[in-house]
Design a protein around this motif. Structure first.
Motif, mmCIF file in Angstrom:
data_model
loop_
_atom_site.group_PDB
_atom_site.id
_atom_site.type_symbol
_atom_site.label_atom_id
_atom_site.label_comp_id
_atom_site.label_asym_id
_atom_site.label_seq_id
_atom_site.Cartn_x
_atom_site.Cartn_y
_atom_site.Cartn_z
ATOM 1 N N ARG A 81 -8.177 19.463 33.257
ATOM 2 C CA ARG A 81 -7.056 20.397 33.394
ATOM 3 C C ARG A 81 -7.180 21.217 34.668
ATOM 4 N N ASP A 82 -8.395 21.600 35.008
ATOM 5 C CA ASP A 82 -8.601 22.363 36.246
ATOM 6 C C ASP A 82 -8.219 21.525 37.462
ATOM 7 N N LEU A 83 -8.610 20.254 37.450
ATOM 8 C CA LEU A 83 -8.263 19.376 38.569
ATOM 9 C C LEU A 83 -6.749 19.203 38.658
ATOM 10 N N GLU A 84 -6.113 18.993 37.525
ATOM 11 C CA GLU A 84 -4.657 18.818 37.519
ATOM 12 C C GLU A 84 -3.946 20.062 38.037
ATOM 13 N N ALA A 85 -4.474 21.236 37.727
ATOM 14 C CA ALA A 85 -3.863 22.483 38.183
ATOM 15 C C ALA A 85 -3.957 22.635 39.701
ATOM 16 N N ILE A 86 -4.940 21.989 40.297
ATOM 17 C CA ILE A 86 -5.076 22.000 41.757
ATOM 18 C C ILE A 86 -4.139 20.974 42.392
ATOM 19 N N ILE A 87 -4.149 19.766 41.855
ATOM 20 C CA ILE A 87 -3.471 18.640 42.499
ATOM 21 C C ILE A 87 -1.970 18.605 42.229
ATOM 22 N N HIS A 88 -1.572 18.771 40.974
ATOM 23 C CA HIS A 88 -0.185 18.502 40.603
ATOM 24 C C HIS A 88 0.845 19.353 41.339
ATOM 25 N N PRO A 89 0.641 20.673 41.497
ATOM 26 C CA PRO A 89 1.659 21.446 42.227
ATOM 27 C C PRO A 89 1.863 20.950 43.653
ATOM 28 N N GLN A 90 0.789 20.550 44.315
ATOM 29 C CA GLN A 90 0.911 20.072 45.691
ATOM 30 C C GLN A 90 1.610 18.717 45.744
ATOM 31 N N VAL A 91 1.324 17.871 44.765
ATOM 32 C CA VAL A 91 1.985 16.572 44.701
ATOM 33 C C VAL A 91 3.486 16.756 44.487
#
Length: 203
Positions: A81-91
């Motif tokens: 979840r922490d990784l997704e919170a970093i990556i997804h908004p930028q994607v």
């Protein structure tokens, strides 16, 4: 413009469907490709990943060591979840830029592996799910990607269930047959999408 969200479990054959749609004229926005772009060396995304997970997720050249990071996040739901919170908004920002450049009459296919997991179904005009039984997914991951059965099962378990994806689908592409079968299914879908036919359900 018709906005399509395309998803499917790992090993279901989503990439094959994406390629077939691209060949027929779809503008494809591939979330996996964008997810790699936003963590290239020198990007804020990579800096944020290193800040959260440590320098051990970098290789000798300072690039993201994906197997090392994958081993951490697939075994730990909180880390994932922490990784997704970093990556997804930028994607999502980058995907919006590519979509805006496609033009009003385009069929834009967003290839989003975690579309269901991240609750994005309602954001698209049509949700297409590429489907295969779990045992078929496992077999493909073992035979084509060299995973152990345990690793394959773990990767599948980390995603939404098959039932959850099917529940979110407007259109289901069954990818258990031959390549000819898949081509016919994609032809039918493309005919509907390119003609402007409404294939969405009332969600």
């Amino acid at each position: 413009m018709t906005r399509v969200g395309l998803t499917g479990g790992i090993g279901a054959g989503k990439s094959a469907v994406t390629s077939l749609l691209r060949a027929r004229g779809a503008v494809v926005v591939d979330a996996d490709v964008l997810a790699r772009e936003v963590v290239e060396p020198g990007t804020p995304g990579l800096a944020a990943v290193v800040d959260r997970f440590g320098a051990e997720v970098l290789d000798a050249e300072g690039r993201l060591d994906r197997p090392a990071l994958g081993a951490l996040v697939f075994a730990d739901a909180s880390a994932r979840r922490d990784l997704e919170a970093i990556i997804h908004p930028q994607v999502r920002v980058r995907a919006a830029e590519l979509e805006a450049a496609a033009g009003d009459g385009a069929v834009v296919v967003h290839d989003v592996p975690l579309l269901v997991e991240t609750g994005q179904a309602a954001a698209y005009d049509v949700v297409v799910v590429v489907d295969a039984p779990v045992e078929t997914q496992i077999d493909r991951l073992v035979t084509k990607r060299g995973m152990s059965r345990d690793e394959a099962e773990g990767r599948i378990a980390a995603q939404a269930s098959r039932d959850q994806r099917l529940e979110a689908a407007d259109v289901v592409i069954d990818n258990t047959g031959s390549l000819d079968d898949l081509e016919h299914a994609v032809d039918s879908l493309w005919s509907s999408l390119s003609s402007g036919e409404d294939v969405s359900r009332r969600r």
